[in-house]
Scaffold this active site. Structure first.
Site, PDB file in Angstrom:
ATOM      1  N   CYS A   1      -3.577  10.947   1.556  1.00 41.81           N
ATOM      2  CA  CYS A   1      -2.907   9.679   1.235  1.00 41.81           C
ATOM      3  C   CYS A   1      -1.529   9.916   0.645  1.00 41.81           C
ATOM      4  O   CYS A   1      -0.513   9.623   1.271  1.00 41.81           O
ATOM      5  CB  CYS A   1      -3.775   8.905   0.258  1.00 41.81           C
ATOM      6  SG  CYS A   1      -5.471   8.773   0.817  1.00 41.81           S
TER       7      CYS A   1
ATOM      8  N   LYS B   1       0.833  -1.211   0.000  1.00 39.79           N
ATOM      9  CA  LYS B   1       0.000   0.000   0.000  1.00 39.79           C
ATOM     10  C   LYS B   1       0.870   1.265   0.000  1.00 39.79           C
ATOM     11  O   LYS B   1       0.628   2.217  -0.749  1.00 39.79           O
ATOM     12  CB  LYS B   1      -0.904  -0.022   1.244  1.00 39.79           C
ATOM     13  CG  LYS B   1      -1.572   1.286   1.573  1.00 39.79           C
ATOM     14  CD  LYS B   1      -2.613   1.639   0.543  1.00 39.79           C
ATOM     15  CE  LYS B   1      -3.026   3.085   0.673  1.00 39.79           C
ATOM     16  NZ  LYS B   1      -4.213   3.405  -0.065  1.00 39.79           N
TER      17      LYS B   1
HETATM   18  N1  SAJ Z   1      -2.061  15.033  -8.732  1.00 36.74           N
HETATM   19  C1  SAJ Z   1      -1.261  15.797  -9.562  1.00 36.74           C
HETATM   20  N2  SAJ Z   1      -0.964  15.318 -10.810  1.00 36.74           N
HETATM   21  C2  SAJ Z   1      -1.459  14.126 -11.263  1.00 36.74           C
HETATM   22  C3  SAJ Z   1      -2.250  13.347 -10.412  1.00 36.74           C
HETATM   23  C4  SAJ Z   1      -2.545  13.834  -9.154  1.00 36.74           C
HETATM   24  O1  SAJ Z   1      -0.809  16.882  -9.200  1.00 36.74           O
HETATM   25  O2  SAJ Z   1      -1.160  13.770 -12.411  1.00 36.74           O
HETATM   26  C5  SAJ Z   1      -2.361  15.526  -7.373  1.00 36.74           C
HETATM   27  C6  SAJ Z   1      -3.850  15.743  -7.112  1.00 36.74           C
HETATM   28  O3  SAJ Z   1      -4.269  17.006  -7.557  1.00 36.74           O
HETATM   29  C7  SAJ Z   1      -3.905  15.604  -5.602  1.00 36.74           C
HETATM   30  C8  SAJ Z   1      -2.839  14.556  -5.315  1.00 36.74           C
HETATM   31  O4  SAJ Z   1      -2.009  14.515  -6.451  1.00 36.74           O
HETATM   32  O5  SAJ Z   1      -3.538  16.813  -4.952  1.00 36.74           O
HETATM   33  C9  SAJ Z   1      -3.361  13.162  -5.035  1.00 36.74           C
HETATM   34  O6  SAJ Z   1      -4.455  12.867  -5.896  1.00 36.74           O
HETATM   35  P1  SAJ Z   1      -4.660  11.435  -6.594  1.00 36.74           P
HETATM   36  O7  SAJ Z   1      -5.876  11.507  -7.426  1.00 36.74           O
HETATM   37  O8  SAJ Z   1      -3.418  11.003  -7.273  1.00 36.74           O
HETATM   38  O9  SAJ Z   1      -4.789  10.419  -5.380  1.00 36.74           O
HETATM   39  P2  SAJ Z   1      -5.709  10.366  -4.067  1.00 36.74           P
HETATM   40  O10 SAJ Z   1      -4.913  10.888  -2.923  1.00 36.74           O
HETATM   41  O11 SAJ Z   1      -7.060  10.902  -4.286  1.00 36.74           O
HETATM   42  O12 SAJ Z   1      -5.852   8.761  -3.922  1.00 36.74           O
HETATM   43  C10 SAJ Z   1      -4.674   7.962  -3.841  1.00 36.74           C
HETATM   44  C11 SAJ Z   1      -4.793   6.789  -4.821  1.00 36.74           C
HETATM   45  N3  SAJ Z   1      -3.520   6.092  -4.936  1.00 36.74           N
HETATM   46  C12 SAJ Z   1      -2.937   5.832  -6.113  1.00 36.74           C
HETATM   47  O13 SAJ Z   1      -3.409   6.197  -7.169  1.00 36.74           O
HETATM   48  C13 SAJ Z   1      -1.671   5.053  -6.083  1.00 36.74           C
HETATM   49  C14 SAJ Z   1      -5.889   5.839  -4.366  1.00 36.74           C
HETATM   50  O14 SAJ Z   1      -5.958   4.684  -5.214  1.00 36.74           O
HETATM   51  C15 SAJ Z   1      -5.639   5.409  -2.917  1.00 36.74           C
HETATM   52  O15 SAJ Z   1      -6.639   4.529  -2.438  1.00 36.74           O
HETATM   53  C16 SAJ Z   1      -5.639   6.674  -2.061  1.00 36.74           C
HETATM   54  O16 SAJ Z   1      -4.552   7.498  -2.495  1.00 36.74           O
HETATM   55  C17 SAJ Z   1      -5.469   6.262  -0.609  1.00 36.74           C
HETATM   56  O17 SAJ Z   1      -6.474   6.282   0.119  1.00 36.74           O
HETATM   57  O18 SAJ Z   1      -4.371   5.864  -0.219  1.00 36.74           O
END
Ligand code: SAJ
Length: 417
Positions: free
Chosen positions: A264, A210
């Site tokens: 996360c 994880k």
């Molecule tokens: N972000 C960027 N650029 C991107 C993708 C995301 O700047 O290309 C930023 C987003 O704006 C945000 C942050 O990253 O601020 C995180 O967003 P996210 O959509 O990547 O992830 P979370 O935090 O909503 O959810 C993540 C997910 N993990 C992965 O994709 C590996 C989700 O599957 C997990 O279940 C979750 O963390 C968790 O609960 O751990």
């Protein structure tokens, strides 16, 4: 007979999980120490924003398949989905400890206990030892060779906020059993409602898996964010650059942004860094790159403020579009957009106009400040001299390009670039 399940923690993971289990016919008790949450759920309502969750909760509460309470009651299976913050440079596992202490008195031989919260390697074993101490009359999988009364497993949640109801049912699950028998029991439980593959492993592998998933994403976003700084130095458009580079068959650069937020990805990599500081050098660097991005965005906004002041504008207006940590959610935990808006507010020499379609009131330090006003996106743009696009909410794609003419633009999400 229908399986009875207690879900401890009715937050972003626990409540959707409780709703899904109940919609599969299980009799579910949702446990939360916040009476407001318990009251809300028992009315068939929800206290968080997540697509499709409200309808499911309304139905399962109405059909008496889900009920909430502040204390656990005897059940066949217990799922722990409580927060695991990282405070003062250390993981805080106190919510897991409280949950273990709360369920220990109601455990009975034959029960299954699953931890879903993200946690450092070794946490499930510690939780198991604690329950064994509290219930010496039951055999826990801590001593090899003894008959086990309570099966214990770690199965991390992996769902994406905004897509939780779909992903809870369809994602593959990594299931770490304290023993093979515990793992098999947990796999049988997840197979009853999960359409994805149920992949069995050890608890330690599941815990680290994880953390590795979220650290992987953080490192990849850090690469995109670092590229955006490099592009700025060379006067290159980072959005065009990534689009072109991604035409290479083996390149898939993620999107740069104002920083990384949420509870996360902005947190979990620290669980690895704090427990393996010498080995986790890249993971630490990625955290630092992503954490420094809001400061870069603030500098971009500040240079426009100074430019306008130098030509005689006494109090430039700054529009901050979006406060949440990412698009189309109401979650502001670790939000870089909120940190940037608060940074602009603290300068004190600009008017701050905030548009956030997913919140009804201004959160945090922004609330109650005379020079901070919340309005609709078109209104904040027309009032502002500088427009900072901080979150790519779907509502913002409706913004008329003509309304941006003559504004200074800081587009952190590439919506208008
Ligand atoms: N972000 C960027 N650029 C991107 C993708 C995301 O700047 O290309 C930023 C987003 O704006 C945000 C942050 O990253 O601020 C995180 O967003 P996210 O959509 O990547 O992830 P979370 O935090 O909503 O959810 C993540 C997910 N993990 C992965 O994709 C590996 C989700 O599957 C997990 O279940 C979750 O963390 C968790 O609960 O751990």
């Amino acid at each position: 007979m229908n399986e009875r399940v207690a879900v401890i923690g009715l937050g972003y993971i626990g409540l959707p999980t409780a709703g899904l289990l109940a919609s599969h016919g299980m009799i579910v008790l949702g446990v939360d120490n916040n009476p407001h949450v318990v009251e809300t759920v028992n009315k068939g309502l929800i206290h968080i924003t997540e697509p499709d969750l409200d309808a499911i909760i309304q139905v399962v509460v109405g059909r008496k398949l889900l009920r909430a309470a502040t204390k656990p009651e005897p059940a066949d299976a217990f799922i722990i989905a409580v927060p695991t913050p990282f405070l003062d440079g250390k993981p805080d596992m106190s919510h897991i400890e409280h949950a273990a202490r709360a369920i220990a008195p109601v455990l009975r031989a034959g029960n299954l206990v699953i931890l879903e919260s993200t946690c450092p390697v070794g946490t499930t074993e510690n939780m198991c030892r604690l329950m064994a101490e509290l219930r010496p009359d039951l055999n826990f999988p801590v001593d090899a060779g003894r008959k086990i009364d309570i099966s214990v497993a770690y199965c991390p949640e992996r769902v994406l906020p905004g897509m939780i109801m779909h992903e809870l049912e369809h994602n593959d699950r990594v299931i770490g059993g304290m023993t093979e028998q515990c793992g098999e029991r947990a796999v049988r439980f997840y197979r009853s409602f999960c359409k994805g593959a149920c992949l069995r492993t050890s608890v330690r592998t599941a815990e680290l898996c994880k953390l590795a998933e979220n650290a992987f994403r953080d490192v990849n976003i850090a690469f995109a964010n670092e590229l955006s700084l490099i592009c700025d130095r060379f006067g290159v458009n980072v959005w065009e650059l990534t689009r072109l580079a991604n035409h290479h068959p083996r390149v898939k650069i993620l999107q740069p942004g104002p920083g990384v937020g949420g509870h996360c990805i902005a947190v979990d990599p620290w669980f690895i860094v704090s427990s393996a500081p010498e080995q986790a050098r890249l993971i630490r660097a990625a955290r630092e790159v992503n954490d420094s991005k809001p400061i870069f965005v603030l500098k971009q906004i500040r240079s426009f403020v100074d430019e306008l002041k130098s030509v005689g504008l006494a109090r430039p207006g700054v529009a901050c579009l979006g406060l949440t940590f990412k698009a189309d959610v109401d979650d502001i935990r670790e939000s870089p957009a909120l940190a940037i808006s608060e940074g602009v507010m603290r300068w004190g020499d600009c008017d701050v106009f905030v548009a956030e379609p997913n919140l009804r009131v201004l959160p945090g330090e922004l609330a109650g400040k005379n020079h901070v006003i919340m309005k609709s996106a078109p209104d904040v743009i027309s009032s502002a001299d500088i427009v900072a696009l901080l979150v790519n909410h779907r509502e913002f794609s409706q913004i008329e390009p003509a309304s941006l003419i003559s504004k200074k633009i800081v587009d952190t999400r590439g919506m208008w670039s």
